[in-house]
Design a protein around this motif. Structure first.
Motif, short mmCIF file in Angstrom:
data_model
loop_
_atom_site.label_atom_id
_atom_site.label_comp_id
_atom_site.label_asym_id
_atom_site.label_seq_id
_atom_site.Cartn_x
_atom_site.Cartn_y
_atom_site.Cartn_z
N VAL A 44 0.86 -1.18 0.00
CA VAL A 44 0.00 0.00 0.00
C VAL A 44 0.89 1.23 0.00
O VAL A 44 1.84 1.31 0.80
N SER A 45 0.62 2.17 -0.91
CA SER A 45 1.29 3.46 -0.91
C SER A 45 0.23 4.53 -0.72
O SER A 45 -0.67 4.68 -1.56
N TRP A 46 0.32 5.28 0.36
CA TRP A 46 -0.67 6.29 0.75
C TRP A 46 -0.04 7.66 0.53
O TRP A 46 0.83 8.07 1.29
N LEU A 47 -0.48 8.36 -0.52
CA LEU A 47 0.08 9.66 -0.86
C LEU A 47 -0.60 10.76 -0.07
O LEU A 47 -1.82 10.76 0.07
N TYR A 48 0.18 11.69 0.43
CA TYR A 48 -0.34 12.81 1.21
C TYR A 48 -1.34 12.31 2.26
O TYR A 48 -2.52 12.68 2.24
N PRO A 49 -0.90 11.46 3.17
CA PRO A 49 -1.84 10.82 4.11
C PRO A 49 -2.54 11.83 5.02
O PRO A 49 -1.92 12.73 5.58
N ARG A 50 -3.86 11.66 5.13
CA ARG A 50 -4.69 12.43 6.04
C ARG A 50 -5.75 11.51 6.63
O ARG A 50 -6.20 10.57 5.97
N GLY A 51 -6.17 11.78 7.85
CA GLY A 51 -7.17 10.93 8.47
C GLY A 51 -6.60 9.56 8.78
O GLY A 51 -5.53 9.44 9.36
N ALA A 52 -7.32 8.50 8.37
CA ALA A 52 -6.88 7.14 8.70
C ALA A 52 -7.39 6.16 7.65
O ALA A 52 -8.36 6.42 6.93
N LEU A 53 -6.71 5.03 7.57
CA LEU A 53 -7.15 3.89 6.77
C LEU A 53 -7.51 2.75 7.71
O LEU A 53 -6.86 2.55 8.74
N ARG A 54 -8.53 2.00 7.35
CA ARG A 54 -8.83 0.75 8.03
C ARG A 54 -8.61 -0.37 7.02
O ARG A 54 -9.35 -0.48 6.03
N LEU A 55 -7.56 -1.16 7.23
CA LEU A 55 -7.19 -2.23 6.32
C LEU A 55 -7.77 -3.53 6.82
O LEU A 55 -7.46 -3.97 7.93
N LEU A 56 -8.59 -4.16 6.00
CA LEU A 56 -9.21 -5.44 6.36
C LEU A 56 -8.58 -6.53 5.50
O LEU A 56 -8.64 -6.47 4.27
N PHE A 57 -7.97 -7.52 6.16
CA PHE A 57 -7.26 -8.58 5.47
C PHE A 57 -8.18 -9.77 5.24
O PHE A 57 -8.77 -10.31 6.18
N LYS A 58 -8.30 -10.16 3.97
CA LYS A 58 -9.13 -11.30 3.58
C LYS A 58 -8.33 -12.21 2.64
O LYS A 58 -8.69 -12.40 1.48
N PRO A 59 -7.23 -12.78 3.10
CA PRO A 59 -6.38 -13.58 2.19
C PRO A 59 -7.04 -14.90 1.84
O PRO A 59 -7.82 -15.45 2.63
N PRO A 60 -6.74 -15.44 0.67
CA PRO A 60 -7.25 -16.77 0.32
C PRO A 60 -6.53 -17.83 1.14
O PRO A 60 -5.31 -17.87 1.17
N LEU A 61 -7.29 -18.68 1.80
CA LEU A 61 -6.73 -19.72 2.65
C LEU A 61 -7.38 -21.06 2.33
O LEU A 61 -8.52 -21.10 1.84
N PRO A 62 -6.68 -22.16 2.58
CA PRO A 62 -7.32 -23.47 2.46
C PRO A 62 -8.55 -23.56 3.36
O PRO A 62 -8.64 -22.86 4.38
N ALA A 63 -9.48 -24.40 2.99
CA ALA A 63 -10.76 -24.46 3.71
C ALA A 63 -10.60 -24.79 5.18
O ALA A 63 -11.40 -24.34 6.02
N ASP A 64 -9.59 -25.57 5.53
CA ASP A 64 -9.43 -25.99 6.92
C ASP A 64 -8.50 -25.07 7.71
O ASP A 64 -8.14 -25.39 8.84
N GLU A 65 -8.09 -23.95 7.14
CA GLU A 65 -7.19 -23.02 7.82
C GLU A 65 -7.88 -21.66 7.90
O GLU A 65 -7.98 -20.93 6.92
N ARG A 66 -8.31 -21.33 9.12
CA ARG A 66 -9.09 -20.12 9.30
C ARG A 66 -8.24 -18.93 9.71
O ARG A 66 -8.42 -17.82 9.20
N ASP A 67 -7.33 -19.13 10.64
CA ASP A 67 -6.53 -18.02 11.15
C ASP A 67 -5.20 -17.91 10.43
O ASP A 67 -4.71 -18.86 9.82
N PHE A 68 -4.61 -16.74 10.54
CA PHE A 68 -3.39 -16.45 9.79
C PHE A 68 -2.57 -15.40 10.53
O PHE A 68 -3.05 -14.71 11.44
#
Length: 333
Positions: A44-68
């Motif tokens: 992620v490159s955030w130009l002239y940052p102001r305020g805030a970002l909320r980054l939500l991670f949703k990576p592809p995982l095998p069906a039996d692996e929930r946490d990362f």
């Protein structure tokens, strides 16, 4: 799967690599902007940052692996090139101040992960998901005049459950024969080489090994397109290679940032290629004598070691696989 997102509040734009799915929605200029990251690695490159970002991670995982696990590396100065000649490294440039603070979203509060003045020199910070959910808040620091500011970081998400071989998780233990084959077929950098230097890099929480590449077999270009150059027949990088010769490898190796390196040429002969490869500090890596087959993958902008068998052991394995015809890809040395 890799994505890189560039955000700018004067004008929003989104850059996607490999058609990686991602979304970007804007809110008030100084409010919170949600960003959805659905790849296992990216930036992620955030130009002239102001305020805030909320980054939500949703990576592809095998069906039996929930946490990362998510690891974030803040970028405070440009990375040097992946490959370079026998050149003088210029580490005198001061690192820029990262213009934001990073928090992990907890159950009832935000947990600090990184701040420019937290006294921790490490660029790399990691945290675990909770019940399959992971989110970061990136809060911009107050503006200080008209200076151009960019908050850039790279991330990687890896499963917690390790029931099968993953080149990204084989950090310390020796590789088995099957793992060596898979690493050879899938690594970003494959080369014969000799270790010529070792250095502890506290900011990366890693040991940096400097390799002299004696025969470059394959390299994946550092750009987002991930182009691969197979150099099995032409890439002898020893000091006897004439610079008049042209090859794809020479083109990649000569693409060097002059802010970091200076050329050293003698009698039209090209000096040997070198590469920095990193190993987790916890592994206690040490330099060994002799020639190895180096296999490394690009992780968070830097090469990370996958496997490095001694060349004699690798040759024996290649011959065994050639005899039984059971290799995952064409193996050579």
């Amino acid at each position: 799967m890799y994505n890189h997102i560039r955000l700018g509040f004067a004008r929003f734009y989104l850059a996607l690599v490999y058609n990686a799915p991602s979304g970007l929605t804007s809110s008030a200029e100084r409010g919170v902007t949600p960003v959805y990251l659905r790849c296992r690695e990216g930036g992620v490159s955030w130009l002239y940052p102001r305020g805030a970002l909320r980054l939500l991670f949703k990576p592809p995982l095998p069906a039996d692996e929930r946490d990362f696990t998510v690891c974030v590396r803040v970028i405070r100065r440009p990375d040097p090139p992946d490959l370079f000649h026998t050149l003088r490294l210029n580490d005198t440039d001061a690192a820029d101040r990262f213009p934001a603070r990073i928090f992990v979203e907890g159950v009832r509060r935000l947990v600090p992960l990184y701040a420019p003045d937290d006294g921790d020199v490490r660029e790399l910070r990691c945290f675990h998901s909770r019940n399959g959910q992971a989110a970061l808040y990136v809060e911009a620091e107050p503006e200080d005049g008209p200076k151009r500011r960019v908050a850039t970081f790279k991330y990687e998400a890896r499963p917690l459950v390790r029931r099968h071989y993953d080149p990204a998780t084989a950090d310390c233990r020796p590789c088995s024969d099957s793992e060596l084959e898979l690493a050879f077929c899938t690594s970003d950098l494959v080369s014969r080489g000799i270790i010529v230097g070792i250095e502890q890099r506290e900011e990366l929480d890693a040991t940096r090994l400097t390799w002299r590449l004696t025969k470059l077999l394959r390299v994946t270009a550092s750009g987002d397109d991930g182009d691969t150059v197979d150099t099995a027949d032409t890439a002898d990088t020893s000091d006897t290679v004439d610079t008049a010769d042209t090859s794809d490898v020479a083109d990649i190796a000569s693409d060097i940032d002059d802010n970091y390196y200076r050329y050293a040429r003698v009698r039209r002969r090209r000096r040997a290629l070198q590469a920095h490869v990193h190993v987790a500090a916890a592994c206690g890596a040490a330099a060994g004598a002799g020639e190895f087959l180096l296999m490394a993958r690009r992780r968070l902008g830097r090469y990370a070691l996958v496997c490095a068998p001694r060349l004699a052991d690798w040759r024996a394995l290649v011959r065994r696989r050639a005899a039984d015809g059971a290799a995952h890809c064409e193996l050579h040395y």
